[in-house]
Design a protein around this motif. Structure first.
Motif, PDB file in Angstrom:
ATOM      1  N   SER A   1      46.497  35.235  36.801  1.00  0.00           N
ATOM      2  CA  SER A   1      45.108  34.841  37.093  1.00  0.00           C
ATOM      3  C   SER A   1      44.414  34.001  36.424  1.00  0.00           C
ATOM      4  O   SER A   1      43.553  33.053  37.058  1.00  0.00           O
ATOM      5  CB  SER A   1      44.439  36.327  37.341  1.00  0.00           C
TER       6      SER A   1
ATOM      7  N   THR B   1      35.939  43.740  43.312  1.00  0.00           N
ATOM      8  CA  THR B   1      36.822  43.536  44.719  1.00  0.00           C
ATOM      9  C   THR B   1      36.042  43.705  46.134  1.00  0.00           C
ATOM     10  O   THR B   1      36.146  42.959  46.753  1.00  0.00           O
ATOM     11  CB  THR B   1      37.851  44.561  44.593  1.00  0.00           C
TER      12      THR B   1
ATOM     13  N   ARG C   1      45.331  42.934  42.102  1.00  0.00           N
ATOM     14  CA  ARG C   1      44.544  42.263  40.907  1.00  0.00           C
ATOM     15  C   ARG C   1      44.886  42.664  39.678  1.00  0.00           C
ATOM     16  O   ARG C   1      45.050  41.952  38.661  1.00  0.00           O
ATOM     17  CB  ARG C   1      43.113  42.505  41.254  1.00  0.00           C
TER      18      ARG C   1
END
Length: 569
Positions: free
Chosen positions: A207, A233, A195
């Motif tokens: 993203s 997450t 991420r």
């Protein structure tokens, strides 16, 4: 950048902050101790009809990794027409990440939780209905709540309609489920590393581009980067795991709504996709429409539970007040769909370029296919049925500037004249403005509270073109206004040559105060005849007439009208 810049609570829009509380809910599966719940009761709920039930409650359901804040622009547009409810699902937005057991995030567990929150805010005793508005995975949760064929809860009995924004058809094969579950088993620190890599480049990161597109405006990219940063997450993994179906003897259970669930809906459904959506293909809308439309061909002609009246049926009281639209216990099934054009991506519900169009389309759907009582225009007419020009409005009228600045080289917006006023009566108006404003179009519905002869005698021509207050003019009224202005402008040009008028002559337009209906029709003309976009026309009017078009549903209607977007029903 400091992490506080992305703290969900600190970055909440004011409306969300003012109307939110932290609450605890316990279901058969878990206790959720710190849920942020947004609830705003309709400010006129106690003054609107409550028979056979109150105006429906609008319930907003966010998607995977989302939050209530993403609905903020839509809530701004829709809270004036109904009580609105939204919840940050556990661990999302401002809600606490408790409990942490994975079963508490299964789809069935989330459905049960949503029912508890809705029933806590719905006027159960009065039989209040519910309209669900979901985004992405939230659309699937809404479909499961509404499905009467395999009901997860009893709430489906009170659901009157569903709006699905960027919905997914939920088609998973056993092989795909196994692959996705394997991916979700990757250790959390690896997820976080991926991420972080995906967010490289900030507003221009992969993203951000994935959700709103590389060509999105800076504000949309800023919002998306913030929402990506706020998504936790461990919460994302639990909800994603819980959304995947479980297979037993080849048959799926639990999991997000698949096509069989969508096919079971028997209420008005509005599906909205984004042409540039890279997260959920707009083709998912077509898949859902196909199963809903196929079912509709068999059942769509059936009468609803209220004797076959459609949601647009109205009766007009004998006292002459605004008509009272029908409020069906079960609106007739209809399927409406649209795909917003570029740059509409997965974030179309909060992107400034698409929100006004989306809000207008949703408002149209609600008032046309669920109940006319969800029309802000009707509500305001109903609330103002005692008359316009009594003493209580006089002070408001006096505080409005009499005449605006020039608008598009064609118009001046004015407030209605009053015969008995010492400063804004026909005689004084002609003396002050007769060399500039050569024609006045009165678009108020009622007879004017001044004598138009006073304008005519001073050389200012008066034109009556009545429209209803609080309601955006319809297609016929817009067309008639444009044609009337065309005719007046042609006549003015001839007289300007013959009589040697100075440059800058204009057409005055007024309703009561010269803001909403006046701004709406002036903007229509600027778009259709003067080359303005809807946004440019609205801004030009606001610049000449500070505060501009005040009613948001008027502005939304302009964006929808000139967006080129059409819904398929």
């Amino acid at each position: 950048m400091a992490s506080s810049q992305y703290d969900a609570k600190a970055t909440d829009p004011p409306l969300i902050q003012r109307c939110s509380n932290i609450k605890t809910y316990t279901t058969s599966r878990a206790t959720y101790p710190e849920l942020r719940v947004f609830f705003r009761k309709h400010q006129h709920a106690d003054n609107l009809p409550t028979s056979p039930a109150p105006v429906p409650l609008l319930v907003f359901v966010h998607g995977l990794g989302g939050s209530v804040a993403q609905f903020s622009p839509l809530l701004t547009s829709l809270t004036p027409i109904a009580s609105c409810l939204a919840v940050d699902l556990p661990g999302c937005g401002v809600s606490g990440f408790e409990p942490r057991k994975w079963d508490a995030y299964s789809t069935d567990a989330i459905i049960e939780l949503l029912e508890a929150v809705v029933e806590d805010h719905r006027d159960v005793a009065a039989g209040q209905g519910v309209v669900l508005i979901g985004h992405s995975m939230g659309s699937s949760l809404a479909a499961l709540l509404a499905n009467p064929r395999d009901p997860k809860t009893s709430l489906h009995n009170y659901i009157l309609g569903l709006v699905a924004i960027c919905p997914t058809a939920g088609q998973f094969t056993p092989e795909k489920v196994r692959m996705l579950r394997a991916g979700l088993c990757i250790p959390e620190f690896i997820f976080n590393m991926w991420r972080a890599w995906d967010r490289r480049g900030g507003l221009e990161s992969p993203s951000v581009h994935r959700f709103v597109g590389a060509g999105a405006d800076a504000e949309t990219k800023r919002l998306q980067y913030m929402y990506n940063f706020q998504s936790k997450t461990p919460v994302w993994r639990r909800m994603a795991w819980g959304a995947l179906p479980k297979y037993s003897n080849g048959a799926p259970s639990n999991g997000i709504a698949a096509l069989d669930v969508w096919a079971g809906l028997d209420i008005p459904v509005f599906l909205v996709g984004g042409t540039d959506d890279q997260v959920v293909s707009h083709g998912e809308v077509d898949k859902i429409v196909s199963v809903l439309a196929g079912d509709r061909s068999e059942n769509g002609s059936e009468a609803n539970d209220d004797g076959g009246k459609s949601s647009s049926d109205e009766s007009t009281p004998s006292n002459g007040a605004a008509g009272l639209p029908h409020l069906p216990q079960h609106p007739k099934k209809v399927v409406v769909s649209t795909k917003l054009p570029s740059p509409a991506g997965h974030g179309l519900l909060y992107a400034p370029a698409t929100v006004p169009i989306l809000a207008g389309l949703i408002s149209d759907f609600l008032s046309t296919h669920v109940t006319g009582r969800l029309s802000l225009g009707w509500q305001l007419q109903y609330l103002c049925r005692d008359g316009k020009w009594d003493v209580k409005n006089l002070e408001k009228w006096r505080n409005v500037a009499p005449v605006s600045g020039p608008i598009g080289g064609v118009f001046r917006a004015i407030k209605t004249l009053r015969e008995v006023d010492e400063e804004h009566c026909p005689k004084v108006f002609v003396e002050k403005w007769g060399k500039v404003i050569k024609d006045v179009i009165d678009i108020s519905h009622d007879n004017p509270v001044y004598n138009p002869d006073g304008l005519e005698q001073g050389g200012v021509h008066y034109h009556k073109y009545g429209t209803l207050s609080k309601v955006p003019p319809n297609e016929t009224e817009i067309r008639g206004f444009v044609e009337l202005v065309d005719k007046i402008r042609a006549e003015q040009k001839k007289k300007a040559r013959l009589e040697g008028w100075d440059e800058g002559y204009a057409i005055g337009v007024h309703c009561h105060y010269g803001f909403n209906r006046t701004g709406f029709l002036v903007a229509c003309y600027l778009v259709e005849r003067c080359g303005f976009t809807a946004k440019e026309a609205i801004e030009a009017f606001a610049k000449a007439r500070p505060n501009g078009i005040r009613h948001e549903h008027f502005r939304d209607r302009l964006y929808v009208r000139y967006s080129g977007v059409k819904s398929d029903a």
